[in-house]
Write a protein that holds these residues in place. Structure first.
Motif, short mmCIF file in Angstrom:
data_model
loop_
_atom_site.label_atom_id
_atom_site.label_comp_id
_atom_site.label_asym_id
_atom_site.label_seq_id
_atom_site.Cartn_x
_atom_site.Cartn_y
_atom_site.Cartn_z
N GLU A 1 1.18 -1.51 0.33
CA GLU A 1 -0.09 0.21 -0.06
C GLU A 1 0.81 0.96 0.00
OE1 GLU A 1 -3.30 2.26 2.94
OE2 GLU A 1 -3.08 -0.16 3.21
N ILE A 2 1.41 1.93 -0.56
CA ILE A 2 1.70 3.07 -1.23
C ILE A 2 0.80 4.37 -0.03
CG2 ILE A 2 2.94 5.07 -3.00
CD1 ILE A 2 2.93 2.59 -4.54
N PRO A 3 1.44 4.42 0.30
CA PRO A 3 0.65 6.35 1.38
C PRO A 3 0.04 7.24 0.25
CG PRO A 3 2.71 5.06 2.45
CD PRO A 3 2.47 4.34 0.86
N LEU A 4 -0.41 7.75 0.36
CA LEU A 4 -1.07 9.34 -0.13
C LEU A 4 0.03 10.07 -0.36
CD1 LEU A 4 -3.34 9.90 -3.04
CD2 LEU A 4 -5.01 10.89 -0.83
N SER A 5 0.10 10.27 0.95
CA SER A 5 1.22 10.70 1.35
C SER A 5 2.63 11.09 0.38
CB SER A 5 1.50 11.79 2.83
OG SER A 5 1.79 10.15 3.35
N MET A 6 2.80 9.67 0.18
CA MET A 6 4.47 9.58 0.34
C MET A 6 4.20 9.55 -1.64
SD MET A 6 6.41 6.11 0.03
CE MET A 6 7.08 5.69 1.71
N LEU A 7 2.95 9.58 -2.26
CA LEU A 7 2.66 9.20 -3.56
C LEU A 7 2.91 11.02 -4.50
CD1 LEU A 7 1.47 7.53 -6.43
CD2 LEU A 7 -0.60 8.77 -5.55
N HIS A 8 2.19 12.26 -2.98
CA HIS A 8 2.68 13.30 -3.50
C HIS A 8 4.33 13.92 -2.97
CE1 HIS A 8 2.41 17.28 -2.95
NE2 HIS A 8 0.66 17.87 -2.78
N GLN A 9 5.07 13.27 -2.88
CA GLN A 9 6.22 13.38 -2.70
C GLN A 9 6.85 12.99 -3.80
OE1 GLN A 9 8.40 15.18 -0.55
NE2 GLN A 9 10.07 14.91 -2.00
N TYR A 10 6.79 11.48 -4.28
CA TYR A 10 7.39 11.15 -5.34
C TYR A 10 6.64 11.31 -7.15
CZ TYR A 10 10.63 9.87 -2.20
OH TYR A 10 12.10 9.72 -1.06
N MET A 11 5.31 11.65 -6.90
CA MET A 11 4.67 11.30 -8.24
C MET A 11 3.99 12.64 -8.21
SD MET A 11 4.16 8.07 -9.35
CE MET A 11 5.21 6.27 -10.66
N PRO A 12 4.19 13.46 -7.83
CA PRO A 12 3.58 14.80 -7.98
C PRO A 12 1.69 15.17 -8.29
CG PRO A 12 5.22 15.71 -8.48
CD PRO A 12 5.50 14.28 -7.74
N LEU A 13 1.87 14.80 -10.01
CA LEU A 13 1.41 14.52 -10.99
C LEU A 13 0.37 13.88 -10.97
CD1 LEU A 13 3.54 15.73 -13.59
CD2 LEU A 13 2.51 17.43 -12.88
N GLN A 14 1.19 12.65 -10.27
CA GLN A 14 -0.53 11.15 -10.26
C GLN A 14 -1.11 11.60 -8.84
OE1 GLN A 14 3.04 11.21 -11.63
NE2 GLN A 14 1.96 11.35 -13.75
N TYR A 15 -0.58 12.82 -8.15
CA TYR A 15 -1.22 12.42 -7.13
C TYR A 15 -2.63 12.57 -6.99
CZ TYR A 15 -2.74 14.43 -2.34
OH TYR A 15 -3.05 14.77 -1.87
N PRO A 16 -2.82 14.00 -7.40
CA PRO A 16 -4.40 14.53 -7.64
C PRO A 16 -5.07 13.49 -8.99
CG PRO A 16 -2.58 15.86 -9.72
CD PRO A 16 -2.07 15.11 -8.49
#
Length: 431
Positions: A385-400
């Motif tokens: 499970e990838i934390p949403l907060s970690m996704l924001h760090q490493y994939m900011p364009l995919q986060y939203p």
């Protein structure tokens, strides 16, 4: 849809601003990502292979034209993309990979090359005979007449192959052709450039006129009607860490001259990394075919590196794929695909190997060890499970997109969306 390119040129003649992005890639994930994105809008996809990627001897992908066709169609079938919406193109088709051979042998092989592309169902053929072969003078450029004479010879081979197809299917769509080659050779420029010279309008007109005469001399006076585009240099290019943005003011004389050519559009190569608004300006100005290649695998590499960084936190050492480290080791062990392109000291070369806009990494993604590490990376990250907060760090364009439910939190889909980020600029510019 089958005659989309000819129809696109006709629509432009009627005043419609339209074009098409040309995805020059042999990467499975990239092609899959571009097709999935096209499904949303029911758009066609133009996928091109260069002569060094795909040829009768396999090219560096190991595929012949029919193999590449089947490869692309299998991807389409897997994701439910209609085969009839696929346009296959052959790029820089000519004696490119046989420049060390005399004209007789090099052109014989080039004829067989284009013949196999047409027989395999490729409908966009770039006839490129702009490179010297072994018995050409070394101290002077090729004349337009020599280039066009060789190009007309290849057109004749294509037409012969088309007639073979037509004998089997009277409704077989005739290929369309692109001529000209005012761009670096496939693979990218080897040296950084300080400025880019836009194609002289006189050179454009001479290319067209010389080809017309060469086609007529070869017995195909009406053949030039099947030429829909000319490759030019509109002032765009990219290096390791920067790019030249399209400047419509500097290209205005070229684009004005092109609008006077009946039934012909311009094709721009090396449009990678151009802002979306610059791509749209190019289409508005008559550069209706926008080639992109390295930017797509650059996006893929960004996604894989982001997964690699998250893997270091989310998976224990024994379960990690070490994709980035494996890639670096393989590139050092097999430097032939990057060494002559990346210059500088060890640190500068190391940075370029990983982050250059030229993206020589694309030549290594099918290497057995690299592919195994990539597959392990994606599979491993699909199980955590990838934390949403970690996704924001490493994939900011995919986060939203994930946050808003537009994109699943799935490692493979996340990586493909990094490709989509670039492909969408071409979709918006050409629709």
């Amino acid at each position: 849809m089958k005659d989309y390119l000819r129809d696109m040129v006709a629509r432009r003649k009627q005043g419609e601003v339209c074009g098409i992005g040309s995805y020059c890639t042999a990467n499975e994930l990239v092609i899959e990502a571009c097709m999935q994105r096209a499904l949303r809008d029911r758009q066609v996809v133009l996928v091109e292979a260069t002569a060094n990627q795909v040829n009768q001897f396999g090219g560096y992908t190991g595929m012949r034209p029919a193999d590449f066709r089947d490869f692309v169609c299998e991807i389409a079938d897997r994701i439910g993309y209609p085969r009839e919406n696929i346009i296959l193109g052959g790029d820089h088709l000519g004696p490119l990979t046989w420049q060390n051979e005399p004209e007789a042998q090099a052109m014989d092989k080039a004829e067989e090359l284009v013949r196999l592309f047409v027989l395999a169902g490729f409908k966009k053929i770039h006839l490129d005979t702009s490179m010297r072969v072994a018995d050409d003078p070394r101290d002077e450029p090729l004349t337009d007449e020599t280039i066009a004479r060789r190009g007309a010879r290849l057109y004749a081979a294509c037409e012969e192959a088309y007639q073979t197809l037509r004998a089997q299917n009277p409704d077989e769509v005739r290929p369309v052709y692109i001529v000209g080659s005012e761009v670096p050779i496939p693979g990218g420029a080897q040296e950084a450039e300080s400025s880019i010279a836009v194609t002289d309008p006189a050179a454009l007109n001479k290319t067209v006129e010389t080809y017309r005469k060469a086609f007529a001399a070869a017995g195909y006076a009406d053949g030039f009607e099947n030429v829909i585009g000319v490759v030019v240099q509109p002032g765009v290019e990219f290096g390791d860490a920067d790019f030249f943005r399209y400047n419509r003011a500097k290209a205005k004389e070229l684009t004005a001259a092109a609008k006077k050519l009946d039934g012909i559009v311009l094709e721009g190569h090396s449009t990678d990394y151009q802002p979306a608004e610059a791509l749209r300006e190019m289409v508005e100005d008559g550069i209706a075919i926008l080639k992109v290649g390295p930017a797509l695998t650059f996006g893929l590499r960004e996604g894989l590196f982001a997964l690699d960084m998250m893997e270091r936190v989310l998976l224990p050492e024994g379960q990690r794929a070490h994709f980035a480290d494996t890639l670096e080791r393989v590139m050092l062990e097999h430097p032939e695909n990057w060494k002559k392109y990346y210059h500088g000291d060890e640190l500068q070369q190391a940075v370029k190997r990983r982050f250059s806009f030229s993206d020589r990494i694309r030549y290594y993604l099918t290497h057995a060890e690299v592919k195994a590490a990539m597959d392990q990376l994606i599979a491993g990250m699909q199980k955590v499970e990838i934390p949403l907060s970690m996704l924001h760090q490493y994939m900011p364009l995919q986060y939203p997109k994930v946050r808003d439910g537009q994109l699943p939190m799935d490692a493979r889909e996340l990586v493909k969306d990094c490709v989509v980020t670039f492909a969408e600029d071409y979709i918006h510019a050409t629709r």
